[in-house]
Design an enzyme around this catalytic site. Structure first.
Site, PDB file in Angstrom:
ATOM      1  N   HIS A 106      43.944  43.549  36.119  1.00  0.00           N
ATOM      2  CA  HIS A 106      44.155  43.212  34.390  1.00  0.00           C
ATOM      3  C   HIS A 106      42.954  42.333  34.317  1.00  0.00           C
ATOM      4  CE1 HIS A 106      48.806  43.699  35.169  1.00  0.00           C
ATOM      5  NE2 HIS A 106      48.349  44.616  35.222  1.00  0.00           N
ATOM      6  N   LYS A 164      45.415  34.840  27.565  1.00  0.00           N
ATOM      7  CA  LYS A 164      46.841  34.727  26.441  1.00  0.00           C
ATOM      8  C   LYS A 164      47.554  33.285  26.203  1.00  0.00           C
ATOM      9  CE  LYS A 164      47.159  36.891  31.454  1.00  0.00           C
ATOM     10  NZ  LYS A 164      47.992  37.402  32.586  1.00  0.00           N
ATOM     11  N   ARG A 209      40.587  38.940  28.420  1.00  0.00           N
ATOM     12  CA  ARG A 209      41.445  38.359  27.899  1.00  0.00           C
ATOM     13  C   ARG A 209      42.113  36.639  27.625  1.00  0.00           C
ATOM     14  NH1 ARG A 209      47.277  40.527  30.116  1.00  0.00           N
ATOM     15  NH2 ARG A 209      46.750  39.567  31.926  1.00  0.00           N
ATOM     16  N   ASP A 235      46.808  42.785  39.217  1.00  0.00           N
ATOM     17  CA  ASP A 235      47.086  41.854  38.451  1.00  0.00           C
ATOM     18  C   ASP A 235      45.154  41.184  38.171  1.00  0.00           C
ATOM     19  OD1 ASP A 235      48.253  39.383  36.681  1.00  0.00           O
ATOM     20  OD2 ASP A 235      50.282  40.330  37.797  1.00  0.00           O
ATOM     21  N   ASP A 236      45.920  39.689  37.220  1.00  0.00           N
ATOM     22  CA  ASP A 236      44.424  39.836  36.806  1.00  0.00           C
ATOM     23  C   ASP A 236      43.664  38.991  37.920  1.00  0.00           C
ATOM     24  OD1 ASP A 236      45.139  39.015  34.007  1.00  0.00           O
ATOM     25  OD2 ASP A 236      46.791  37.056  35.178  1.00  0.00           O
ATOM     26  N   ASP A 274      47.044  38.231  42.151  1.00  0.00           N
ATOM     27  CA  ASP A 274      46.336  37.564  41.181  1.00  0.00           C
ATOM     28  C   ASP A 274      45.150  37.485  42.380  1.00  0.00           C
ATOM     29  OD1 ASP A 274      48.333  37.676  39.083  1.00  0.00           O
ATOM     30  OD2 ASP A 274      47.877  36.023  38.527  1.00  0.00           O
TER      31      ASP A 274
END
Ligand SMILES: *[C@@H]1O[C@H](CO)[C@@H](O)[C@H](O)[C@H]1NC(C)=O
Ligand SMILES: *[C@@H]1O[C@H](CO)[C@@H](O)[C@H](O)[C@H]1NC(C)=O
Ligand SMILES: *[C@@H]1O[C@H](CO)[C@@H](O)[C@H](O)[C@H]1NC(C)=O
Ligand SMILES: *[C@@H]1O[C@H](CO)[C@@H](O)[C@H](O)[C@H]1NC(C)=O
Ligand SMILES: *[C@@H]1O[C@H](CO)[C@@H](O)[C@H](O)[C@H]1NC(C)=O
Length: 365
Positions: free
Chosen positions: A225, A258, A256, A203-204, A183
């Site tokens: 991500h 989530k 996103r 990742d994010d 991340d």
């Protein structure tokens, strides 16, 4: 003897007061041994050095301290929990000067991230300051790069996180990308601006777990991500978030939200996406899901998501062939308020589903 001892204590007491009164000194750190005396000064210079394996380089700074990073920092390689570096204090000016902080990623990267395989120290950089943090250059974080829990307003500018070497398999990862759970910025703080930064990872790019008044502007995210709110667990609030002028490239997701399927008593409120660009989205362009960790599973409705806007400004998004442009998976009655999506322009890819959401206006697939 006793009087002498007493005098000794008295002298020590006076010199401590004197030291506190003259904190305008400059402390210099060239090894961990220098930290305890250097942090008594409100200017702290950090020279190049290697932090011994298994130890955290920790700075608890006096209010108003200026930190100048003057050389590259390395960390000894060892499988342990970390963190590698952490800094705390109020009204801090942290000048990274684009000197490199090398986390030794390839030593740890086995394609399995933080939930399996080799224990990877994370976060690499724990940031618990208010003030400003500029031009910090991180390469090869073992896992999560920045964890941010600012005690007051903080502006982060010009940070680079380059984990791009983790895009490729290595001898420990088989066919998978070697880097995982890398991340960029994990955020749990309010009154935070992150701008003009670059994140190349797996990742994010950004993951906001909690906080209010958060701006993420003019950043570049590649391969990972994308820009995320969440995942949202129970009893947290994320509100008043602005995502503007960012460029998300070749990432699995671009924008996103989530929320954990099982989460209760939480809220995501007032998020505005303004004038961003996303190209070569490879899985979902926009994904708002209440079934996390599943993308389009059975959604929970214990988290309220309200006022999610793609307007003002145009956010343009191009999905790769086979990728979904937009998918929304709300729980029953938990996506509410005004969702003005008239600034969202999408192309390429295919339409995703929109479940339990009749509040989006200005947009059709
Ligand atoms: C840790 O290992 C990585 C990968 O081999 C290497 O790039 C880095 O220089 C090593 N760090 C130190 C302090 O030796
Ligand atoms: C953005 O960051 C880059 C790299 O650190 C720097 O050269 C540039 O001056 C910054 N631009 C702005 C507008 O802050
Ligand atoms: C968010 O910003 C507003 C406006 O500046 C301010 O009134 C409010 O206190 C901030 N919220 C938090 C949690 O600091
Ligand atoms: C929504 O968030 C923005 C910041 O992105 C803020 O300026 C605005 O005041 C917030 N609106 C409300 C109703 O809180
Ligand atoms: C699109 O993204 C994928 C995954 O990140 C990457 O492998 C591919 O090279 C990218 N394609 C282009 C044209 O940039």
């Amino acid at each position: 003897m006793f009087p002498l001892l007493g005098l000794g204590f008295l002298v020590a007491g006076i010199s401590a007061v004197t030291a506190a009164g003259s904190s305008s000194c400059t402390g210099t750190i060239s090894s961990l041994n220098d930290v305890s005396s250097a942090i008594k000064c409100t200017t702290v210079n950090i020279n190049a050095f290697t932090v011994p394996a298994g130890q955290t380089f920790e700075l608890q700074l006096l209010d108003g301290t200026t930190v100048n990073v003057l050389g590259d920092i390395q960390f000894g390689n060892m499988s342990w929990a970390g963190p590698l570096f952490q800094v705390g204090g109020n009204d801090i000016t942290f000048n990274g000067n684009n000197k490199k902080w090398d986390g030794g990623g390839p030593f740890y990267w086995d394609g399995q991230g933080t939930n399996a395989g080799i224990t990877k120290p994370h976060p690499m950089m724990g940031i618990y300051i208010s003030g400003t943090l500029n031009d910090v250059y991180v390469v090869n974080s073992p896992a999560h790069a920045f964890s941010i829990g600012n005690p007051g307003p903080l502006t982060i500018s010009g940070v680079t996180i380059d984990d791009s070497q983790g895009n490729y398999p290595n001898s420990q990862s088989g066919k998978n990308s070697a880097g995982r759970n890398t991340d960029g910025f994990d955020v749990g703080g309010s009154n935070l601006i992150i701008q003009n930064s670059t994140v190349l990872n797996q990742d994010d790019c950004l993951a906001i777990g909690r906080g209010t008044n958060i701006t993420f502007a003019d950043n570049y995210c590649e391969y990972g991500h994308g820009i995320s709110i969440g995942s949202i667990s129970s009893n947290v609030v994320v509100s008043n978030v602005e995502i503007s002028g960012n460029n998300v490239v070749s990432s699995a997701y671009s924008f996103r939200i989530k929320t954990d399927a099982s989460a209760t008593n939480s809220m995501v409120q007032n998020v505005t996406y303004t004038a961003n660009t996303a190209t070569n989205c490879t899985y979902y362009g926009v994904l708002i899901t209440q079934s996390y960790p599943a993308n389009m599973g059975t959604p929970g409705n214990g988290v309220t998501i309200s006022d999610i806007n793609f307007n003002p400004g145009t956010t343009s998004l191009t999905a790769n062939s086979g990728a979904y442009r937009v998918a929304v998976n709300c729980g029953s009655g938990s996506c509410i308020g005004n969702w003005d999506w008239s600034g969202l322009h999408t192309s390429g890819g295919k339409a995703g589903s929109i479940v339990n959401n009749n509040v989006i206006t200005g947009f059709t697939q």
